[in-house]
Motif scaffolding. Structure first.
Motif, PDB file in Angstrom:
ATOM      1  N   LEU A   1     -20.748  15.331  17.082  1.00 29.76           N
ATOM      2  CA  LEU A   1     -21.204  16.271  17.260  1.00 29.76           C
ATOM      3  C   LEU A   1     -21.795  16.749  18.716  1.00 29.76           C
ATOM      4  O   LEU A   1     -22.366  16.111  19.023  1.00 29.76           O
ATOM      5  CB  LEU A   1     -22.218  16.812  16.145  1.00 29.76           C
ATOM      6  N   SER A   2     -21.714  18.044  19.097  1.00 32.90           N
ATOM      7  CA  SER A   2     -22.096  18.189  20.529  1.00 32.90           C
ATOM      8  C   SER A   2     -23.438  18.657  20.562  1.00 32.90           C
ATOM      9  O   SER A   2     -24.298  18.848  19.269  1.00 32.90           O
ATOM     10  CB  SER A   2     -21.307  19.374  21.284  1.00 32.90           C
ATOM     11  N   GLU A   3     -24.147  18.644  21.580  1.00 36.01           N
ATOM     12  CA  GLU A   3     -25.644  18.997  21.664  1.00 36.01           C
ATOM     13  C   GLU A   3     -25.572  20.638  21.195  1.00 36.01           C
ATOM     14  O   GLU A   3     -26.621  20.860  20.367  1.00 36.01           O
ATOM     15  CB  GLU A   3     -26.103  19.086  23.110  1.00 36.01           C
ATOM     16  N   ALA A   4     -24.604  21.434  21.406  1.00 32.15           N
ATOM     17  CA  ALA A   4     -24.721  22.757  21.250  1.00 32.15           C
ATOM     18  C   ALA A   4     -24.634  22.976  19.636  1.00 32.15           C
ATOM     19  O   ALA A   4     -25.231  23.979  19.014  1.00 32.15           O
ATOM     20  CB  ALA A   4     -23.644  23.524  21.934  1.00 32.15           C
ATOM     21  N   GLU A   5     -23.623  22.155  19.041  1.00 38.62           N
ATOM     22  CA  GLU A   5     -23.409  22.169  17.556  1.00 38.62           C
ATOM     23  C   GLU A   5     -24.627  21.719  16.780  1.00 38.62           C
ATOM     24  O   GLU A   5     -25.074  22.199  15.952  1.00 38.62           O
ATOM     25  CB  GLU A   5     -22.245  21.371  17.319  1.00 38.62           C
ATOM     26  N   LEU A   6     -25.332  20.511  17.291  1.00 45.52           N
ATOM     27  CA  LEU A   6     -26.671  20.153  16.842  1.00 45.52           C
ATOM     28  C   LEU A   6     -27.755  21.246  16.984  1.00 45.52           C
ATOM     29  O   LEU A   6     -28.367  21.466  15.605  1.00 45.52           O
ATOM     30  CB  LEU A   6     -27.007  18.924  17.607  1.00 45.52           C
TER      31      LEU A   6
END
Length: 266
Positions: A245-250
């Motif tokens: 998962l990307s930082e934005a998704e987290l």
């Protein structure tokens, strides 16, 4: 803010918040080295010591920050926290091992060299789609909390074409085995003469929630796919494939997991 690469101090704090008392197996699990069940097994096997003494009781109380815990003679160290999205194929069990030797979701990670990872929630054997994995138990607990966990979106093929009244009954819910089963929202996406595809959104996921709900209303599920967890879509991830998962998704999941659900039933 969630971080996939915590600092040394943050990792140490996550391992053992000072002064808190936990059972020994839980201490290993919270460190992200293995599941609670596997931790208990390692303790029983005599692989864990506390302050220089082998302890074989998984519930032995440990005061965080005051006692030295070793696994196989080595101090506990927090591995890099990982947050993964898997496109689970049909036919795989969401479990580490199956007593009957059936295939599990962990075969999708073979050869990847990953640390211990636990599924965040479940998809039954016949279901497919988006499934998260992580070695961060606290993050997983926030996402699976029924009252504030993110909404989950499914595409469901059924063996009939439901009318508006039946869709409303899905939203209103039914009682089954002492549980209230309902859809947060549901809509008809498309249909043929004998089958239809629905979009079903759940604000909590009980065991075989959608299948039990639809069966009680006279519909058989032909195919069930989870296509989104909160703001994170399945997207173009191939069957059996996974990604971090990307930082934005987290960050988006963190926000989604703090907002209580609002439904038309409230």
């Amino acid at each position: 803010m969630l971080s996939r690469t915590p600092s040394r101090a943050a990792a140490a704090a996550k391992l053992a918040p000072a002064g808190q008392r936990h059972g020994l197996a839980r201490v290993l699990s919270k460190a992200g080295v293995c599941s609670r069940t596997e931790a208990a097994r390692r303790v029983l096997d005599g692989r864990v010591s506390v302050d220089g003494r082998v302890v074989r009781d998984p519930e032995f109380p440990v005061v965080a920050g005051r006692q030295k815990v070793l696994l196989d003679g080595l101090p506990l160290t927090a591995p890099r926290r990982l947050y993964l999205a898997l496109n689970k194929p049909r036919g795989l069990l969401t479990t580490v091992q199956d007593e009957h030797g059936r295939d599990t979701v962990y075969q999708c990670f073979e050869g990847a060299g990953l640390p211990w990872m636990a599924p965040v929630g479940r998809l039954d054997k016949a279901s497919e789609g988006l499934l998260f994995f992580s070695n961060d138990p606290e993050w997983a607990a926030r996402l699976t909390e029924p009252s504030t966990g993110p909404l989950k979106t499914y595409r469901v093929q059924v063996d009939a074409v439901p009318d508006a009244a039946l869709l409303e009954r899905m939203h209103a819910g039914i009682e089954d085995e002492g549980e209230h089963l309902a859809a947060h929202s549901v809509q008809l996406l498309r249909h043929g003469e004998r089958t239809a595809w629905l979009e079903v959104v759940l604000d909590e996921g009980r065991n075989r929630h959608i299948r039990r709900l639809l069966k009680a209303l006279g519909l058989e599920v032909l195919r069930l796919m989870r296509v989104a967890i909160g703001p994170v879509p399945l997207g173009e991830l191939g069957k059996g494939q996974w990604r971090e998962l990307s930082e934005a998704e987290l960050n988006a999941l963190q926000v989604a997991s703090k907002v209580p659900h609002a439904t038309e039933r409230d």
